[in-house]
Motif scaffolding. Structure first.
Motif, PDB file in Angstrom:
ATOM      1  N   ASN A 127       4.710   4.970  12.871  1.00  0.00           N
ATOM      2  CA  ASN A 127       3.728   3.886  12.833  1.00  0.00           C
ATOM      3  C   ASN A 127       3.787   3.135  11.506  1.00  0.00           C
ATOM      4  O   ASN A 127       2.773   2.676  10.963  1.00  0.00           O
ATOM      5  N   SER A 155       0.665  -0.672  13.554  1.00  0.00           N
ATOM      6  CA  SER A 155      -0.144  -1.047  14.721  1.00  0.00           C
ATOM      7  C   SER A 155      -1.451  -1.722  14.321  1.00  0.00           C
ATOM      8  O   SER A 155      -2.063  -2.420  15.138  1.00  0.00           O
ATOM      9  N   SER A 156      -1.920  -1.521  13.080  1.00  0.00           N
ATOM     10  CA  SER A 156      -3.190  -2.104  12.639  1.00  0.00           C
ATOM     11  C   SER A 156      -2.993  -3.154  11.545  1.00  0.00           C
ATOM     12  O   SER A 156      -3.962  -3.577  10.919  1.00  0.00           O
TER      13      SER A 156
END
Length: 373
Positions: free
Chosen positions: A270, A341-342
């Motif tokens: 991630n 992802s953020s």
């Protein structure tokens, strides 16, 4: 008797003159054929150079230094408007994959920062690098396409030396690469890891065929070109021994300075954490993410993975992060929600310089700290 001696002398003189004339004739003929051969060699080289300029894989055949397009296997796709002739296709051999160990490496390098450096000099020394800091080997097909990402703010002096040393090293390593400077806009607290996440996203927008990503600090120069800037089966830590650490690995979990992950490896963890504001901690978090996802860090031999650091004072607004130790302990809980992802940021500007691509972004500021008690 005198007449006889005079005749013999004259005969000898005539013979000597004849020998000199013959020797002169031989020398003239040798010089003539030598000049003739040089002319033939000149014209053959001239024709060969013209042929190489017309070669479909030559960088100089692309107008305005535009980047090549790649097919599925990494080979450059031919232009739809040009078709090779039958004679040309019959004589030219297709490019072979670049060797695993490039033949032009020199090994240990002398790295020094006392000589003055300028962007003009860097540009003169690297005429084959295309606009935006991109390069493709002209004589073989590279096995990977590498994006080199540098988190940046107010380090123009260091950047000149980095480009001066790294461009020639990367060319000798037969790397197809692009260099991206990820410049943090404004004067808020620096966030190295978040800038690298931005670099990953923007590099793929620029060219979605990048399959390897090297993350490098701008003040670290490799001392050996056998330290190959490419991706491996496991995430790679390149800066094994820095001069500031006595050319030793400071601790087993160290992952700082220069590292590399393939696209799939980066997405598997991630990306990097976004919430490490200020200096320190993010490298240990990345090491934890790699371990927690079942991967291991690979490193070059300590004798090859040596680096020199450009000495400097600590940057303003990059003070040590007091929360870094707590955050490192919580990697397992935060890595799925904090990462690529953020990621949120605002793109300010993209500027393609001759030796690199500058990406200026606004990444926000750290959240306010809760008052104790």
């Amino acid at each position: 008797m005198t007449r006889l001696l005079l005749g013999v002398t004259l005969e000898r003189i005539c013979k000597a003159v004849l020998l000199l004339c013959l020797l002169h004739f031989i020398i003239i003929m040798i010089l003539y054929f030598d000049v003739y051969a040089q002319h033939l060699d000149f014209f053959s080289r001239f024709n060969a150079r013209n042929a190489s300029r017309a070669h479909p894989f030559s960088n100089s055949s692309r107008p305005n230094g535009t980047a090549p397009s790649y097919g599925p296997a990494g080979a450059e796709a031919p232009s739809p408007s040009t078709k090779p002739s039958t004679n040309q296709s019959a004589t030219e051999k297709p490019l072979q994959p670049c060797q695993e160990t490039p033949p032009g490496l020199v090994g240990r390098l002398l790295i020094e920062f006392s000589s003055p450096m300028s962007m003009e000099r860097v540009q003169r020394e690297n005429p084959d690098v295309r606009q935006g800091g991109k390069y493709t080997p002209p004589d073989c097909l590279p096995r990977q396409k590498v994006a080199i990402l540098i988190p940046f703010r107010h380090r123009e002096h260091h950047l000149k030396y980095w480009l001066h040393y790294l461009h020639p090293i990367l060319r000798r390593q037969k790397v197809a690469y692009g260099i991206y400077i990820i410049n943090q806009f404004g004067e808020d607290t620096f966030n190295r890891a978040k800038l690298l996440n931005v670099g990953f996203m923007e590099a793929l927008k620029d060219d979605d065929e990048y399959d390897c990503f090297i993350f490098s600090d701008v003040d670290l120069i490799p001392m050996d070109d056998r330290n190959l800037y490419r991706c491996y089966e496991q995430p790679r830590h390149f800066a094994v021994g820095m001069d500031k650490f006595g050319f030793r690995l400071p601790y087993a979990g160290y992952f700082g300075g220069v590292s590399g992950l393939s696209k799939s490896q980066f997405l598997k963890i991630n990306g990097f954490p976004n919430e490490y504001w200020g200096w320190g901690g993010e490298d240990d978090d990345i090491f934890n993410r790699i371990s927690l996802n079942g991967m291991k860090v690979s490193r070059p031999d300590i004798r090859i993975g040596r680096y020199r650091m450009i000495k400097h004072e600590r940057d303003k607004h990059n003070e040590p992060n007091p929360q870094r130790f707590t955050k490192i302990q919580n990697t397992k809980m935060t890595m799925k929600r904090d990462g690529i992802s953020s990621l949120q940021y605002r793109l300010v500007e993209i500027s393609r310089q001759p030796m690199y691509t500058n990406i200026t972004v606004e990444i926000g500021r750290p959240p306010p700290r809760l008052a104790r008690g």
